[in-house]
Design a protein around this motif. Structure first.
Motif, short mmCIF file in Angstrom:
data_model
loop_
_atom_site.label_atom_id
_atom_site.label_comp_id
_atom_site.label_asym_id
_atom_site.label_seq_id
_atom_site.Cartn_x
_atom_site.Cartn_y
_atom_site.Cartn_z
N GLY A 32 -27.69 -51.54 -25.65
CA GLY A 32 -26.80 -51.51 -26.80
C GLY A 32 -26.58 -50.15 -27.42
N ALA A 33 -27.28 -49.13 -26.95
CA ALA A 33 -27.13 -47.80 -27.55
C ALA A 33 -25.70 -47.31 -27.39
N ASN A 34 -25.16 -46.70 -28.44
CA ASN A 34 -23.83 -46.09 -28.35
C ASN A 34 -23.95 -44.70 -27.77
N ILE A 35 -23.27 -44.48 -26.66
CA ILE A 35 -23.37 -43.21 -25.95
C ILE A 35 -21.97 -42.77 -25.53
N GLY A 36 -21.61 -41.54 -25.81
CA GLY A 36 -20.30 -41.09 -25.38
C GLY A 36 -20.09 -39.62 -25.63
N PHE A 37 -18.90 -39.16 -25.31
CA PHE A 37 -18.53 -37.77 -25.57
C PHE A 37 -17.80 -37.71 -26.92
N ALA A 38 -16.61 -38.26 -26.99
CA ALA A 38 -15.87 -38.29 -28.24
C ALA A 38 -16.23 -39.53 -29.04
N GLY A 39 -16.24 -39.41 -30.36
CA GLY A 39 -16.56 -40.54 -31.22
C GLY A 39 -15.50 -41.63 -31.15
N LYS A 40 -15.94 -42.88 -31.36
CA LYS A 40 -15.01 -44.01 -31.25
C LYS A 40 -13.86 -43.90 -32.24
N ARG A 41 -14.16 -43.48 -33.47
CA ARG A 41 -13.11 -43.40 -34.48
C ARG A 41 -12.03 -42.39 -34.08
N LEU A 42 -12.47 -41.27 -33.54
CA LEU A 42 -11.52 -40.24 -33.10
C LEU A 42 -10.60 -40.79 -32.00
N ILE A 43 -11.22 -41.48 -31.03
CA ILE A 43 -10.42 -42.03 -29.93
C ILE A 43 -9.43 -43.06 -30.46
N GLU A 44 -9.90 -43.91 -31.38
CA GLU A 44 -9.01 -44.94 -31.93
C GLU A 44 -7.84 -44.33 -32.69
N GLN A 45 -8.11 -43.23 -33.40
CA GLN A 45 -7.03 -42.54 -34.11
C GLN A 45 -5.99 -42.01 -33.13
N ILE A 46 -6.49 -41.48 -32.01
CA ILE A 46 -5.58 -40.85 -31.05
C ILE A 46 -4.78 -41.88 -30.26
N ILE A 47 -5.44 -42.93 -29.79
CA ILE A 47 -4.72 -43.91 -28.97
C ILE A 47 -4.07 -45.00 -29.83
N ARG A 48 -4.35 -44.97 -31.14
CA ARG A 48 -3.77 -45.91 -32.10
C ARG A 48 -3.97 -47.36 -31.69
N GLN A 49 -5.14 -47.67 -31.20
CA GLN A 49 -5.50 -49.07 -30.99
C GLN A 49 -7.01 -49.21 -31.01
N LYS A 50 -7.46 -50.44 -31.21
CA LYS A 50 -8.89 -50.69 -31.28
C LYS A 50 -9.49 -50.61 -29.88
N LEU A 51 -10.68 -50.07 -29.81
CA LEU A 51 -11.37 -50.02 -28.51
C LEU A 51 -12.04 -51.36 -28.26
N PRO A 52 -12.16 -51.76 -27.01
CA PRO A 52 -12.77 -53.06 -26.72
C PRO A 52 -14.25 -53.07 -27.11
N ALA A 53 -14.75 -54.28 -27.40
CA ALA A 53 -16.18 -54.43 -27.70
C ALA A 53 -16.98 -53.95 -26.50
N GLY A 54 -18.08 -53.31 -26.76
CA GLY A 54 -18.94 -52.87 -25.67
C GLY A 54 -18.55 -51.52 -25.12
#
Ligand SMILES: [Zn+2]
Lengths: 303, 288
Positions: free
Chosen positions: A226-248
């Motif tokens: 369940g750890a959140n791991i990534g390069f760019a933060g989820k909020r930043l990605i959501e702002q850019i692609i203008r949609q919610k990211l899928p669960a998981g």
């Protein structure tokens, strides 16, 4: 200090961490994942994993030391203190003040504890991040401690274990912070030359400049469920692609599915898995068919 | 204005002025440098794993007497070209193409020249799925001990990890109006000032200009631009940078490989500012 690992069952050993306080039996906490009320003692007995839903709560760097054999840890590089190289000031507060407050609140000089300890008797160098210190952002002290841990492991001819959590590079140190990505990676070349492994454990959350540097090129990469791991933060990605990211999205399981990590290991099995891995490298001492001096010098896994 | 007055005016530019100049769409970009400075350029494509990312270009070229491998972020001069190039923001396959070309340079003993010009690595869903963090980390790792000289030049925006991924090297040059930053001024302002409009303040606080980074001993040289900025006289900017890259390559190519790698190790290993206290002092700090 919580007596986190002493009373744990099975694979985690008890850890002798000094100045441990007893947790009163009547304290309770709410699980941030399932919202159930849990007795604090029960939670700590379960390595801060929610007994109701399995949510892995964040651990301090000191709590992570319980992963090691009792009394085996000796801390190194305690003399390294952060500075304010840019004279960084925002309307809220200066970096200098923020550092001081974080130090007082956590009792740590900066976001990493480094040292040498053992797991099931196998000695290793260790670097652990603490998210409660400025989001374990990587500045000069973070970088220097991890780099020294890698060099120490190389010198002592022992494996390196890093436990990584971070919001990314520390903005208040500017490009100096960015360069820590290269610095730690550089130091890991020594470890590769020594033929010793770097095992990286990614815990929640791990982002930006830390994920995009030394842990992602470790020999073995393990993440907690369940750890959140990534390069760019989820909020930043959501702002850019203008949609919610899928669960998981950007979870440890997502990373495993996309081939980015080796294993997802629940906290109560972690010590066992690490011990097994370490034994494989340690066994070479008895069975090495090519003398170390004649083995090819691999750097970064490349001849 | 007299040359001298212009030079003075240049020195008085704010960090934000530099940011705007670094982002000037008419600034020369990587391929402008490659075509002007090199002969017989052959662009090489693809990461051999997933695709070919137009945000990163690279290939073989004759630079002076030498064959070199060049790699660079590629922005466009207009909107259409910028869309195609994703504004110079690479996906993981772009970094993996760079990685392949780095190893190509090493295999054939060719010096590597990198041109840095990106707002950052592309932050989207597909990039995460394909391992942006891993792609950048592998580039950094490969450059730390690549067995050939590396000269990197920041020619516009050096955007965080996405810039670092192709700029770990033996010499880091920055043009006078180029910037190199841990985060974009807008992002830093949004987080630390809670207002993206405070980007000019963030730009100043982040110490992202070539002059700042030279003073902080992060980069090796500030390369002058023609008066008013590279976009006003691209040919002059290209010629000056070309001469400086050539000079650094000459120095680096004269070194034997162990010395080169040893110095690269020392260069990065010494980056960072911290205090190291003796025991006695530490005790007094903790008590007081
Ligand atoms: Zn729960």
């Amino acid at each position: 200090m919580k007596e986190l690992f002493r009373r744990t069952r099975k694979s985690f050993s008890s850890a002798e961490i000094s100045e441990q306080a007893q947790i009163p039996d009547d304290l309770w906490v709410k699980c941030s994942a399932c919202r159930e009320i849990i007795y604090k003692k029960q939670l700590y007995d379960n390595l801060k994993v929610c007994p109701k839903c399995g949510h892995h709560m964040r651990m301090s760097a000191h709590e992570w030391l319980g992963l090691l054999d009792v009394g085996s840890f000796s801390e190194t590089d305690v003399h390294l203190l952060p500075t304010d190289p840019l004279g960084f000031v925002t309307p809220d507060e200066s970096y200098a003040v923020k550092l001081k407050k974080s130090q007082q609140r956590t009792g740590m000089a900066d976001a990493v504890i480094a040292g040498v300890g053992s797991i099931n008797g196998i000695v290793l160098a260790l670097g652990v991040g603490d998210f409660s210190f400025m989001g374990a952002s990587m500045g000069s002290v973070y970088g220097e401690k991890m780099a020294r841990a890698a060099e120490r492991a190389a010198e002592m001819n022992i494996p390196l274990l890093t436990i990584n959590t971070s919001g990314g590079a520390r903005q208040q140190e500017g490009v100096i912070a960015l360069m820590q990505m290269a610095k730690v990676t550089m130091a890991l070349n020594r470890l590769a030359e020594a033929g010793q492994p770097h095992i990286a454990v990614l815990v929640d959350p791990c982002y930006g400049g830390v994920t995009a540097s030394y842990p992602s090129v470790a020999d073995i990469i393990i993440a907690e469920p369940g750890a959140n791991i990534g390069f760019a933060g989820k909020r930043l990605i959501e702002q850019i692609i203008r949609q919610k990211l899928p669960a998981g999205f950007q979870t440890a399981e997502f990373m495993l599915e996309h081939g980015m990590i080796d294993l997802v290991v629940p906290r109560n099995e972690l010590r066992d898995v690490l011990a097994r891995l370490l034994r494989h490298y340690d066994r070479r001492r008895q069975t090495r068919s090519v003398p170390a001096s004649e083995a090819p010098a691999y750097a970064n896994g490349r001849p | 204005m007299e040359q001298h007055e212009l030079a003075t005016a240049n020195q008085e530019l704010t960090a934000w002025d530099r940011v705007l100049r670094a982002r000037q769409p008419q600034r020369p970009h990587t391929l402008d440098y490659v075509f002007a400075l090199c002969e017989e350029f052959v662009e090489l494509h693809g990461d051999r794993r997933f695709g070919d990312d137009p945000a990163i270009v690279g290939g073989l070229a004759a630079f002076g007497e030498r064959t070199v491998v060049v790699i660079g972020h590629q922005k466009g001069n207009d909107t259409r070209e910028n869309m195609r190039r994703n504004f110079g923001m690479p996906h993981p396959e772009g970094y993996r193409k760079a990685l392949r070309l780095m190893r190509h340079a090493e295999k054939f003993g060719l010096p590597l020249i990198c041109f840095v010009d990106t707002p950052g690595a592309n932050p989207n869903k597909e990039s995460e799925e394909r391992g942006q963090a891993n792609a950048i980390a592998e580039c950094i790792q490969t450059m730390t001990n690549l067995r050939t000289p590396i000269v990197a030049a920041v020619i516009g925006e050096g955007g965080s990890g996405g810039a670092l991924a192709i700029s770990v090297g033996d010499r880091i040059l920055m043009q006078e109006n180029a910037i190199y930053s841990v985060a974009s001024p807008e992002a830093a302002a949004a987080i630390l000032w809670r207002d993206a409009a405070r980007a000019p303040d963030a730009a100043s606080a982040l110490k992202l200009t070539a002059q700042d980074l030279y003073a902080l001993e992060i980069i090796d040289e500030v390369v002058p631009e023609p008066p008013g900025g590279a976009h006003l006289n691209p040919q002059a900017a290209i010629t000056t940078l070309g001469e400086r890259i050539q000079a650094h390559l000459d120095e680096l190519c004269a070194l034997d490989l162990p010395t080169l790698l040893q110095r690269r190790y020392a260069k990065y290993r010494s980056m960072g500012r911290y205090q190291e206290l003796a025991d006695v002092l530490l005790r007094s700090v903790k008590q007081g």
